[in-house]
Design an enzyme around this catalytic site. Structure first.
Site, PDB file in Angstrom:
ATOM      1  N   ASN A  13       0.881  -1.174   0.000  1.00  0.00           N
ATOM      2  CA  ASN A  13       0.000   0.000   0.000  1.00  0.00           C
ATOM      3  C   ASN A  13       0.913   1.217   0.000  1.00  0.00           C
ATOM      4  O   ASN A  13       1.521   1.537   1.009  1.00  0.00           O
ATOM      5  CB  ASN A  13      -0.879  -0.014   1.257  1.00  0.00           C
ATOM      6  CG  ASN A  13      -1.666   1.292   1.410  1.00  0.00           C
ATOM      7  OD1 ASN A  13      -1.814   2.040   0.455  1.00  0.00           O
ATOM      8  ND2 ASN A  13      -2.162   1.544   2.616  1.00  0.00           N
ATOM      9  N   LYS A  15       0.177   4.266  -0.269  1.00  0.00           N
ATOM     10  CA  LYS A  15      -0.432   5.463   0.340  1.00  0.00           C
ATOM     11  C   LYS A  15      -0.223   6.681  -0.575  1.00  0.00           C
ATOM     12  O   LYS A  15      -0.311   6.541  -1.783  1.00  0.00           O
ATOM     13  CB  LYS A  15       0.135   5.707   1.747  1.00  0.00           C
ATOM     14  CG  LYS A  15       0.123   4.437   2.604  1.00  0.00           C
ATOM     15  CD  LYS A  15       0.335   4.715   4.051  1.00  0.00           C
ATOM     16  CE  LYS A  15       0.497   3.411   4.804  1.00  0.00           C
ATOM     17  NZ  LYS A  15       0.236   3.508   6.212  1.00  0.00           N
ATOM     18  N   HIS A 101      -9.415   1.096   4.487  1.00  0.00           N
ATOM     19  CA  HIS A 101      -8.151   1.261   5.223  1.00  0.00           C
ATOM     20  C   HIS A 101      -8.378   2.195   6.412  1.00  0.00           C
ATOM     21  O   HIS A 101      -9.174   3.140   6.328  1.00  0.00           O
ATOM     22  CB  HIS A 101      -7.080   1.839   4.288  1.00  0.00           C
ATOM     23  CG  HIS A 101      -5.709   1.796   4.889  1.00  0.00           C
ATOM     24  ND1 HIS A 101      -5.273   2.753   5.772  1.00  0.00           N
ATOM     25  CD2 HIS A 101      -4.713   0.899   4.763  1.00  0.00           C
ATOM     26  CE1 HIS A 101      -4.035   2.445   6.155  1.00  0.00           C
ATOM     27  NE2 HIS A 101      -3.671   1.319   5.553  1.00  0.00           N
ATOM     28  N   GLU A 103      -6.768   4.558   7.579  1.00  0.00           N
ATOM     29  CA  GLU A 103      -6.520   5.992   7.322  1.00  0.00           C
ATOM     30  C   GLU A 103      -7.727   6.631   6.640  1.00  0.00           C
ATOM     31  O   GLU A 103      -8.013   7.806   6.850  1.00  0.00           O
ATOM     32  CB  GLU A 103      -5.229   6.164   6.497  1.00  0.00           C
ATOM     33  CG  GLU A 103      -4.002   5.906   7.369  1.00  0.00           C
ATOM     34  CD  GLU A 103      -2.791   5.398   6.623  1.00  0.00           C
ATOM     35  OE1 GLU A 103      -2.738   5.517   5.381  1.00  0.00           O
ATOM     36  OE2 GLU A 103      -1.875   4.862   7.283  1.00  0.00           O
ATOM     37  N   GLU A 173      -5.616  -5.265  10.186  1.00  0.00           N
ATOM     38  CA  GLU A 173      -4.638  -4.211  10.429  1.00  0.00           C
ATOM     39  C   GLU A 173      -4.950  -3.506  11.748  1.00  0.00           C
ATOM     40  O   GLU A 173      -5.769  -2.569  11.770  1.00  0.00           O
ATOM     41  CB  GLU A 173      -4.677  -3.194   9.291  1.00  0.00           C
ATOM     42  CG  GLU A 173      -4.293  -3.772   7.947  1.00  0.00           C
ATOM     43  CD  GLU A 173      -3.597  -2.744   7.075  1.00  0.00           C
ATOM     44  OE1 GLU A 173      -2.497  -3.046   6.604  1.00  0.00           O
ATOM     45  OE2 GLU A 173      -4.117  -1.633   6.902  1.00  0.00           O
ATOM     46  N   GLY A 179       2.111   2.069  10.579  1.00  0.00           N
ATOM     47  CA  GLY A 179       3.025   3.195  10.437  1.00  0.00           C
ATOM     48  C   GLY A 179       3.684   3.613  11.738  1.00  0.00           C
ATOM     49  O   GLY A 179       4.302   4.668  11.826  1.00  0.00           O
ATOM     50  N   SER A 219       3.190  -2.441  10.184  1.00  0.00           N
ATOM     51  CA  SER A 219       4.643  -2.452  10.379  1.00  0.00           C
ATOM     52  C   SER A 219       5.276  -3.800  10.054  1.00  0.00           C
ATOM     53  O   SER A 219       6.266  -4.195  10.688  1.00  0.00           O
ATOM     54  CB  SER A 219       5.002  -1.995  11.797  1.00  0.00           C
ATOM     55  OG  SER A 219       4.507  -0.674  12.021  1.00  0.00           O
TER      56      SER A 219
HETATM   57  C1  PEP Z   1      -0.761  -0.028   5.753  1.00  0.00           C
HETATM   58  O1  PEP Z   1      -0.725   1.119   5.334  1.00  0.00           O
HETATM   59  O2  PEP Z   1      -1.684  -0.772   5.410  1.00  0.00           O
HETATM   60  C2  PEP Z   1       0.315  -0.475   6.634  1.00  0.00           C
HETATM   61  C3  PEP Z   1       0.237  -1.677   7.161  1.00  0.00           C
HETATM   62  O3  PEP Z   1       1.329   0.406   6.847  1.00  0.00           O
HETATM   63  P1  PEP Z   1       2.737   0.071   7.586  1.00  0.00           P
HETATM   64  O4  PEP Z   1       3.245  -1.208   6.995  1.00  0.00           O
HETATM   65  O5  PEP Z   1       3.606   1.242   7.255  1.00  0.00           O
HETATM   66  O6  PEP Z   1       2.440  -0.057   9.032  1.00  0.00           O
END
Ligand code: PEP
Length: 258
Positions: A13, A15, A101, A103, A173, A179, A219
């Site tokens: 992803n 972003k 997601h 976000e 998630e 992040g 992460s």
């Molecule tokens: C994501 O944006 O779905 C995500 C898991 O980000 P990160 O790996 O940076 O935590």
């Protein structure tokens, strides 16, 4: 992962990162990093910003990388300034779309009901959906993770049929791990992914639940991927930060070959 019954999927992803030229470069670097390697043990997707789709589709053409988008609107067309429909994505060569997601939920007022509308529109257009669910830190600390995850899963999948589930991937998630550099432990990821599968079994029966790919995201990186993917109910990863570096993303792809 349990590859005997379901597909392992590693998805990036991106972003709001990368210009079209940078997207071409990053996909080229990922392809170069994997040249000569057997990557058939998992499906690989790059979910990119709308403006990068054309460049990404061209750069990935004929390769093992499939292209996804990061959202889509629920309407087919109309007065929705600034939005993109699922049909538009299909017309641009997109095969997958991330929906719900955290976000989008946190910054753009996305609710489970609008997530459900987007999921339906995406499936109707012929896209495969990566549906994100996850609890907030406060919810985990309150001990209500299981309820929150079951509720999100049930509302987000309202009216989705067992047949349509073949085109849905669920990404667990935990919001506190996205992040932040804080990864859920492999046991925490396994526990919630297994809970999502049990929820799917109540909705669609065992066969559909067993066949659905459930990813972990939060992460995930080159160092922790193997341990997370080693869990039976963790069938892949949705990767943010580490998907922007060809070497790191490629290391995760390699970890998914086991
Ligand atoms: C994501 O944006 O779905 C995500 C898991 O980000 P990160 O790996 O940076 O935590």
């Amino acid at each position: 992962m349990n590859k005997a019954v379901r597909k392992a999927i590693i998805a990036g992803n991106w972003k709001m990162n990368k210009t079209p030229a940078e997207a071409t470069q990053l996909i080229g670097e990922i392809l170069a990093a994997n040249e000569g390697k057997d990557v058939s043990g998992c499906e690989v997707i790059a979910c990119v910003p709308y403006v990068d789709i054309d460049a990404a589709v061209k750069a990935a053409a004929g390769s093992f990388i499939k292209i996804g988008a990061e959202n889509c609107h629920w309407a087919k067309s109309g007065a929705f300034t600034g939005e993109i429909s699922a049909d538009m994505l299909v017309a641009c060569g997109v095969e997958y779309v991330i929906i719900g997601h955290s976000e989008r939920r946190q910054y753009f007022g996305e609710t489970d009901l609008t997530v459900n509308q987007r999921v339906k529109a995406a499936l109707e257009a012929g896209l495969k959906v990566i549906l994100c669910v996850g609890e907030l830190l406060e919810q985990r600390e309150q001990g209500i993770t299981a309820e929150i995850i079951a509720m999100q899963t049930k509302i987000d999948l309202l009216d989705i049929t067992a047949e349509q589930m073949a085109n849905i991937i669920i990404a667990y998630e935990p919001v506190w791990a996205i992040g932040t550099g804080k990864t859920a432990t492999a046991d925490q990821a396994e526990e919630v992914c297994a809970h999502i599968r049990a929820t799917l079994a109540t909705l669609y029966g065992e066969a559909v639940a067993e066949a659905t790919t459930i990813q972990y995201g939060g992460s995930m990186n080159a160092k922790n991927a193997a341990e997370l993917l080693g869990k039976t109910n963790v069938d892949g990863g949705l990767i943010g930060g580490a998907a922007l570096k060809a070497a790191d993303f490629s290391a995760i792809i390699s970890a998914a070959q086991a």
